[in-house]
Motif scaffolding. Structure first.
Motif, mmCIF file in Angstrom:
data_model
loop_
_atom_site.group_PDB
_atom_site.id
_atom_site.type_symbol
_atom_site.label_atom_id
_atom_site.label_comp_id
_atom_site.label_asym_id
_atom_site.label_seq_id
_atom_site.Cartn_x
_atom_site.Cartn_y
_atom_site.Cartn_z
ATOM 1 N N ILE A 27 -47.189 -2.961 -50.104
ATOM 2 C CA ILE A 27 -47.190 -2.414 -51.454
ATOM 3 C C ILE A 27 -46.320 -3.286 -52.366
ATOM 4 C CG2 ILE A 27 -46.587 -0.429 -52.881
ATOM 5 C CD1 ILE A 27 -49.047 -0.058 -50.982
ATOM 6 N N ASP A 28 -46.891 -3.739 -53.472
ATOM 7 C CA ASP A 28 -46.157 -4.584 -54.422
ATOM 8 C C ASP A 28 -45.268 -3.777 -55.359
ATOM 9 O OD1 ASP A 28 -47.240 -7.158 -53.674
ATOM 10 O OD2 ASP A 28 -49.123 -6.536 -54.600
ATOM 11 N N ARG A 29 -45.791 -2.694 -55.883
ATOM 12 C CA ARG A 29 -45.050 -1.883 -56.843
ATOM 13 C C ARG A 29 -45.126 -0.415 -56.437
ATOM 14 N NH1 ARG A 29 -43.376 -6.174 -58.158
ATOM 15 N NH2 ARG A 29 -43.444 -7.191 -60.204
ATOM 16 N N HIS A 30 -43.987 0.254 -56.542
ATOM 17 C CA HIS A 30 -43.908 1.672 -56.179
ATOM 18 C C HIS A 30 -43.253 2.417 -57.342
ATOM 19 C CE1 HIS A 30 -42.104 4.914 -53.279
ATOM 20 N NE2 HIS A 30 -43.207 5.331 -53.863
ATOM 21 N N PHE A 31 -43.995 3.351 -57.920
ATOM 22 C CA PHE A 31 -43.457 4.173 -58.995
ATOM 23 C C PHE A 31 -43.063 5.543 -58.445
ATOM 24 C CE2 PHE A 31 -46.349 1.278 -61.328
ATOM 25 C CZ PHE A 31 -45.439 0.739 -62.218
ATOM 26 N N GLY A 106 -40.953 7.459 -70.259
ATOM 27 C CA GLY A 106 -42.271 7.950 -70.605
ATOM 28 C C GLY A 106 -43.050 8.280 -69.354
ATOM 29 N N ILE A 107 -44.314 8.588 -69.526
ATOM 30 C CA ILE A 107 -45.179 8.906 -68.389
ATOM 31 C C ILE A 107 -45.314 7.669 -67.514
ATOM 32 C CG2 ILE A 107 -47.471 9.698 -67.686
ATOM 33 C CD1 ILE A 107 -47.739 11.020 -70.444
ATOM 34 N N VAL A 108 -45.200 7.861 -66.225
ATOM 35 C CA VAL A 108 -45.151 6.739 -65.282
ATOM 36 C C VAL A 108 -46.317 5.770 -65.446
ATOM 37 C CG1 VAL A 108 -46.264 8.144 -63.475
ATOM 38 C CG2 VAL A 108 -44.885 6.162 -62.838
ATOM 39 N N HIS A 109 -47.515 6.279 -65.682
ATOM 40 C CA HIS A 109 -48.690 5.405 -65.772
ATOM 41 C C HIS A 109 -48.891 4.831 -67.172
ATOM 42 C CE1 HIS A 109 -49.160 6.928 -61.854
ATOM 43 N NE2 HIS A 109 -49.575 8.117 -62.234
ATOM 44 N N VAL A 110 -48.001 5.171 -68.079
ATOM 45 C CA VAL A 110 -47.978 4.547 -69.405
ATOM 46 C C VAL A 110 -46.913 3.461 -69.447
ATOM 47 C CG1 VAL A 110 -47.590 4.919 -71.870
ATOM 48 C CG2 VAL A 110 -48.879 6.614 -70.542
ATOM 49 N N VAL A 111 -45.711 3.761 -68.934
ATOM 50 C CA VAL A 111 -44.608 2.805 -69.036
ATOM 51 C C VAL A 111 -44.778 1.605 -68.102
ATOM 52 C CG1 VAL A 111 -42.999 4.575 -69.802
ATOM 53 C CG2 VAL A 111 -43.116 4.018 -67.367
ATOM 54 N N GLY A 112 -45.466 1.801 -66.969
ATOM 55 C CA GLY A 112 -45.682 0.673 -66.063
ATOM 56 C C GLY A 112 -46.424 -0.477 -66.729
ATOM 57 N N PRO A 113 -47.610 -0.224 -67.272
ATOM 58 C CA PRO A 113 -48.345 -1.292 -67.956
ATOM 59 C C PRO A 113 -47.645 -1.821 -69.205
ATOM 60 C CG PRO A 113 -49.840 0.444 -67.269
ATOM 61 C CD PRO A 113 -48.452 0.965 -67.046
ATOM 62 N N GLU A 114 -47.073 -0.943 -70.033
ATOM 63 C CA GLU A 114 -46.531 -1.417 -71.303
ATOM 64 C C GLU A 114 -45.267 -2.264 -71.125
ATOM 65 O OE1 GLU A 114 -45.917 2.046 -73.713
ATOM 66 O OE2 GLU A 114 -43.963 2.509 -72.844
ATOM 67 N N ASN A 115 -44.665 -2.220 -69.946
ATOM 68 C CA ASN A 115 -43.497 -3.052 -69.665
ATOM 69 C C ASN A 115 -43.815 -4.256 -68.791
ATOM 70 O OD1 ASN A 115 -40.857 -1.757 -70.780
ATOM 71 N ND2 ASN A 115 -42.064 -0.041 -70.011
ATOM 72 N N GLY A 116 -45.086 -4.428 -68.415
ATOM 73 C CA GLY A 116 -45.460 -5.575 -67.612
ATOM 74 C C GLY A 116 -45.109 -5.442 -66.145
ATOM 75 N N ILE A 117 -44.850 -4.222 -65.688
ATOM 76 C CA ILE A 117 -44.615 -3.992 -64.256
ATOM 77 C C ILE A 117 -45.938 -4.075 -63.504
ATOM 78 C CG2 ILE A 117 -43.737 -2.352 -62.551
ATOM 79 C CD1 ILE A 117 -42.027 -1.145 -64.812
ATOM 80 N N ASN A 241 -54.163 -11.283 -72.407
ATOM 81 C CA ASN A 241 -53.574 -11.178 -73.746
ATOM 82 C C ASN A 241 -52.677 -9.950 -73.870
ATOM 83 O OD1 ASN A 241 -54.856 -13.515 -74.614
ATOM 84 N ND2 ASN A 241 -56.640 -12.422 -75.409
ATOM 85 N N TYR A 242 -53.089 -8.868 -73.205
ATOM 86 C CA TYR A 242 -52.284 -7.638 -73.223
ATOM 87 C C TYR A 242 -50.934 -7.863 -72.531
ATOM 88 C CZ TYR A 242 -50.846 -2.832 -72.114
ATOM 89 O OH TYR A 242 -50.132 -1.658 -71.992
ATOM 90 N N LEU A 243 -50.953 -8.592 -71.426
ATOM 91 C CA LEU A 243 -49.751 -8.747 -70.608
ATOM 92 C C LEU A 243 -48.785 -9.809 -71.118
ATOM 93 C CD1 LEU A 243 -51.322 -8.504 -67.038
ATOM 94 C CD2 LEU A 243 -49.767 -6.860 -68.093
ATOM 95 N N LYS A 244 -49.307 -10.805 -71.798
ATOM 96 C CA LYS A 244 -48.462 -11.933 -72.203
ATOM 97 C C LYS A 244 -47.327 -11.467 -73.108
ATOM 98 C CE LYS A 244 -48.708 -16.801 -73.334
ATOM 99 N NZ LYS A 244 -49.591 -17.953 -73.617
ATOM 100 N N GLY A 245 -46.108 -11.796 -72.714
ATOM 101 C CA GLY A 245 -44.940 -11.423 -73.497
ATOM 102 C C GLY A 245 -44.328 -10.085 -73.139
ATOM 103 N N LYS A 246 -44.980 -9.305 -72.246
ATOM 104 C CA LYS A 246 -44.385 -8.040 -71.819
ATOM 105 C C LYS A 246 -43.050 -8.316 -71.123
ATOM 106 C CE LYS A 246 -47.909 -5.302 -72.942
ATOM 107 N NZ LYS A 246 -47.832 -4.398 -74.083
ATOM 108 N N ASP A 247 -42.123 -7.389 -71.227
ATOM 109 C CA ASP A 247 -40.760 -7.588 -70.732
ATOM 110 C C ASP A 247 -40.707 -8.119 -69.302
ATOM 111 O OD1 ASP A 247 -39.771 -6.774 -73.116
ATOM 112 O OD2 ASP A 247 -39.015 -4.831 -72.436
ATOM 113 N N LEU A 248 -41.449 -7.500 -68.404
ATOM 114 C CA LEU A 248 -41.343 -7.848 -66.986
ATOM 115 C C LEU A 248 -42.517 -8.678 -66.479
ATOM 116 C CD1 LEU A 248 -39.859 -4.481 -65.679
ATOM 117 C CD2 LEU A 248 -38.660 -6.588 -66.235
ATOM 118 N N ALA A 249 -43.361 -9.154 -67.380
ATOM 119 C CA ALA A 249 -44.443 -10.055 -66.985
ATOM 120 C C ALA A 249 -43.861 -11.450 -66.758
ATOM 121 C CB ALA A 249 -45.511 -10.103 -68.077
#
Length: 467
Positions: A27-31, A106-117, A241-249
């Motif tokens: 598993i790469d990521r665990h929320f 925020g909601i786990v499945h919202v904050v994961g993508p928006e932070n580049g996790i 394009n969505y991921l580029k520049g995200k905090d943890l990308a």
């Protein structure tokens, strides 16, 4: 040998194959969140185990958090204990924790993508069934139980049998008033809430290729409601394009290296699936459910089907209609609504609020409607304010609440009263899901907005035409 996207990601994460058994799967990521993790940590302590890779686990509070006055102590003792346990366990084991008041909460499945996790090609799990949301990025993502949460914390692996593969292809262009939410609701109406049991779905075709990442997340979020283990969409320029520049990308050279790999994550032209379905986008209109599972839905202009025309058994179908107070061959249009809920990991992102606002702009909330508008994160909340959407909502008589799962599962105070009807942009309409004996009609942000300003189930295309 030709491979599907699913095969490529799955096979790259198999640590060991067990003959006639499951795969040991990395598993790469665990929320984790406050509801399903406390018992898992108790299990670790009872066995004297630690967290193997704390940097791969991310904690956020969302399920039973209040959506008003989050600066005050949480009143419910069970919720308060769970939130406290998440904070303490995260600190003890060195896990990143975004609790109430944290700007990244925020909601786990919202904050994961928006932070580049969440990144393409990853395996992602969480003690929450709608982890399938992350499949929108070309991930294998699925929900796990509490004992499996403990397994991942202690070993970073899980034991899983490899699911069969299904591809659902939809070509063409979606019509006016049709949002991404309507697409999985339409599929559900065709295959039922168990139609993809045993499969992992790849969504393919022009409709998904044209969708934004937020729309794709909505689609994959609902793959679990089809009975599937999860759903995924091949990453492309929209993803990158969505991921580029995200905090943890990744950044710099690491980004270039990751991008080169991500571009290989697509199904080979001659790869085969165990089951294939194809639909035409032109057949999809705004959808709404009328029963007590997400598969009991139809186009908003159509009548409720007869028992003989649905895949659920006649007895359970009629019980479902009785619970909802509906009848066979009845129109849903014009049905009086009491509550409207905009939010959840299905439709709590900025594009959902933009869609809702586009309908309510220049109109007023109906007097009979109680509306809960709940952003999926503080980032979304800030966007709502920065874009002037909050002004539109306030002028129409709506109020914005604070981030959280809210009325999706009614684990906090946001509960629909018994017998009341709610048009909800969330993912489940089970009996009592939004409150004991509440009645839920699942729909898109457009349909929710139309109900919010008219007080009844309304075809949003009529209001879009007026605008």
């Amino acid at each position: 040998m030709s491979s599907t996207l699913f095969d490529k990601v799955w096979d790259a994460h198999v640590v060991r194959k067990i003959e006639d058994g499951p795969d040991v799967f990395l598993i790469d990521r665990h929320f984790i969140h406050e509801v399903t993790s406390p018992v898992a940590f108790v299990g670790l302590e009872s066995r004297g185990l630690g967290v193997m890779f704390p940097e791969r686990t991310f904690a956020t509070a969302d399920h039973n958090t209040p959506t008003i006055n989050q600066h005050l102590p949480v009143k419910d003792p069970l919720s308060a204990n769970q939130l406290n346990a998440l904070e303490k366990n995260s600190a003890k084991y060195g896990i990143s924790h975004w609790g109430l008041g944290n700007p990244k909460n925020g909601i786990v499945h919202v904050v994961g993508p928006e932070n580049g996790i969440t990144l393409p090609g990853m395996t992602i799990v969480c003690g929450d069934s709608h982890t399938s949301t992350h499949g929108a990025f070309g991930c294998i993502a699925f929900g796990i139980g509490t004992s499996e949460v403990e397994m991942v914390l202690s070993s970073q692996c899980i034991m899983q049998p490899k699911p069969k593969k299904m591809r659902i292809t939809i070509n063409g262009s979606l019509g006016k008033g049709v949002l991404p939410k309507d697409v999985p609701l339409y599929i559900l109406s065709q295959i039922s809430a168990s139609g993809a049991t045993g499969y992992f779905i790849e969504f393919a075709g022009e409709v998904f290729e044209k969708m934004s990442m937020e729309g794709r997340m909505t689609v994959c979020n609902l793959s679990i409601e089809m009975g599937a283990r999860g759903g995924m969409i091949a990453p492309d320029e929209t993803t990158f394009n969505y991921l580029k520049g995200k905090d943890l990308a990744p950044k710099g050279e690491a980004w270039d290296k990751a991008l080169a790999y991500w571009k290989t994550l697509k199904t080979d032209a001659d790869a085969t699936f165990d089951y294939e379905l194809t639909y035409n986008a032109a057949d999809i209109e705004p959808q709404i459910t009328y029963g007590t599972n997400p598969g009991l839905g139809t186009g908003i202009s159509k009548h409720i089907p007869m028992a003989a025309d649905v895949q659920d058994g006649a007895a359970s179908y009629k019980k479902s209609l009785e619970y909802m107070g509906f009848h066979e061959d009845e129109s849903i249009l014009g049905k009086k609504i009491d509550y409207v809920f905009l939010g959840s990991c299905t439709n709590g992102r900025i594009e959902d609020f933009r869609a809702f606002a586009s309908i309510v702009k220049g109109r007023k909330k109906a007097d009979n409607i109680t509306a809960w508008l709940v952003p999926g994160s503080h980032v979304v909340e800030s966007q709502i304010k920065e874009e002037g959407i909050l002004d539109i909502l306030n002028e129409a008589g709506f109020e914005l609440r604070q981030p959280g799962c809210s009325a999706c599962l009614a684990m906090n105070d946001d509960k629909v009263p018994a017998g009341k009807y709610a048009v909800s942009t969330s993912n489940r309409n089970f009996e009592g899901r939004q409150g004991p004996n509440s009645r839920t009609l699942l729909a898109s942000p457009y349909v929710a907005a139309a109900a919010a300003v008219t007080g009844v189930v309304t075809d949003p295309r009529e209001l879009l035409e007026e605008a």
